[in-house]
Motif scaffolding. Structure first.
Motif, short mmCIF file in Angstrom:
data_model
loop_
_atom_site.label_atom_id
_atom_site.label_comp_id
_atom_site.label_asym_id
_atom_site.label_seq_id
_atom_site.Cartn_x
_atom_site.Cartn_y
_atom_site.Cartn_z
N PRO A 50 0.70 -1.19 0.00
CA PRO A 50 0.15 -0.09 -0.04
C PRO A 50 0.83 1.24 0.28
O PRO A 50 1.73 1.30 0.84
CB PRO A 50 -0.75 -0.05 1.18
CG PRO A 50 -0.66 -1.57 1.86
CD PRO A 50 0.57 -2.07 1.37
N LEU A 51 0.71 2.18 -1.07
CA LEU A 51 1.25 3.28 -1.08
C LEU A 51 0.71 4.33 -0.20
O LEU A 51 -0.12 5.33 -0.48
CB LEU A 51 1.54 3.73 -2.60
CG LEU A 51 2.13 2.69 -3.55
CD1 LEU A 51 2.08 3.23 -4.78
CD2 LEU A 51 3.50 2.36 -2.97
N ILE A 52 0.99 4.39 1.19
CA ILE A 52 -0.03 5.16 2.05
C ILE A 52 0.58 6.56 2.39
O ILE A 52 0.14 7.38 3.01
CB ILE A 52 -0.24 4.56 3.38
CG1 ILE A 52 1.08 3.77 3.96
CG2 ILE A 52 -1.07 3.10 2.98
CD1 ILE A 52 0.93 3.28 5.32
N SER A 53 1.87 6.79 1.84
CA SER A 53 2.55 7.83 2.31
C SER A 53 3.77 8.16 1.46
O SER A 53 4.16 7.40 0.70
CB SER A 53 3.25 7.96 4.05
OG SER A 53 4.20 7.09 3.86
N TYR A 54 4.15 9.61 1.32
CA TYR A 54 5.33 9.82 0.47
C TYR A 54 6.37 9.04 0.77
O TYR A 54 7.38 8.63 0.08
CB TYR A 54 5.50 11.18 0.54
CG TYR A 54 4.76 12.39 -0.25
CD1 TYR A 54 4.22 11.92 -1.64
CD2 TYR A 54 4.15 13.32 0.46
CE1 TYR A 54 3.35 12.81 -2.29
CE2 TYR A 54 3.28 14.04 -0.23
CZ TYR A 54 2.94 13.70 -1.65
OH TYR A 54 2.03 14.68 -2.20
N GLN A 55 6.75 8.92 2.08
CA GLN A 55 7.97 8.16 2.82
C GLN A 55 7.92 6.98 2.38
O GLN A 55 8.90 6.25 1.96
CB GLN A 55 7.91 8.64 4.28
CG GLN A 55 9.33 7.98 4.98
CD GLN A 55 10.27 8.78 4.10
OE1 GLN A 55 10.42 10.05 4.31
NE2 GLN A 55 11.69 8.31 3.65
N VAL A 56 6.82 6.03 2.41
CA VAL A 56 6.65 4.57 2.06
C VAL A 56 7.21 4.58 0.20
O VAL A 56 7.98 3.66 -0.04
CB VAL A 56 5.37 4.06 2.00
CG1 VAL A 56 5.35 2.85 1.24
CG2 VAL A 56 4.96 3.88 3.60
N ILE A 61 11.10 3.26 -3.66
CA ILE A 61 12.00 3.44 -4.85
C ILE A 61 13.51 3.36 -4.76
O ILE A 61 14.14 2.87 -5.39
CB ILE A 61 11.64 4.90 -5.38
CG1 ILE A 61 10.14 4.84 -5.79
CG2 ILE A 61 12.63 5.21 -6.29
CD1 ILE A 61 9.58 6.46 -6.29
N ALA A 62 13.74 3.79 -3.32
CA ALA A 62 15.14 3.94 -3.19
C ALA A 62 15.74 2.50 -2.96
O ALA A 62 16.89 2.21 -3.08
CB ALA A 62 15.49 4.62 -1.90
N ALA A 63 14.93 1.63 -2.36
CA ALA A 63 15.11 -0.02 -2.54
C ALA A 63 15.33 -0.76 -3.79
O ALA A 63 15.57 -1.83 -3.68
CB ALA A 63 14.35 -0.56 -1.32
N GLN A 73 18.66 5.97 -6.39
CA GLN A 73 18.87 6.93 -5.18
C GLN A 73 17.37 7.71 -5.34
O GLN A 73 17.09 8.19 -6.50
CB GLN A 73 19.96 7.83 -5.31
CG GLN A 73 21.31 7.20 -5.09
CD GLN A 73 22.40 8.01 -5.11
OE1 GLN A 73 22.55 9.25 -5.44
NE2 GLN A 73 23.57 7.54 -5.05
N CYS A 74 16.79 8.11 -4.15
CA CYS A 74 15.49 8.73 -4.28
C CYS A 74 15.52 9.63 -3.09
O CYS A 74 15.90 9.10 -1.85
CB CYS A 74 14.34 7.84 -4.35
SG CYS A 74 12.66 8.51 -4.50
#
Length: 94
Positions: A50-56, A61-63, A73-74
């Motif tokens: 679930p894409l529940i926040s910008y941080q998630v 993306i960074a992983a 890198q993101c």
């Protein structure tokens, strides 16, 4: 009409040539080979999460990595940008 189109037409008129501008249709970033290769792996990485926040989203993306060594890198751009600009709101001659 955007300012750049107006200025491009002025340039064409000034130098006496015809200039054609071609655009990719909406949603065709797949024609950008780098984006196409990158985002297919990003999409695989966040599948069923679930894409529940910008941080998630940023973390997923960074992983993103691939067997061939792609590393991503993101970071979230938290800057505030003004809406519109004089060139977008002014009326330009046809």
């Amino acid at each position: 009409m955007r300012l750049w189109k107006y200025e491009l037409q002025r340039l064409a008129d000034e130098i006496g040539v015809t200039i054609e501008v071609h655009h990719f249709p909406p949603g065709t970033s797949k024609w950008n080979k780098i984006e196409h290769r990158l985002f297919s792996f990003v999409s695989q990485n966040w599948r069923a999460v679930p894409l529940i926040s910008y941080q998630v989203i940023v973390d997923l993306i960074a992983a993103t990595t691939t067997k061939t060594g792609l590393e991503v890198q993101c970071q979230l751009d938290t800057n505030t940008y003004p809406k519109g600009s004089p060139s977008q709101t002014q009326k330009w001659p046809p």
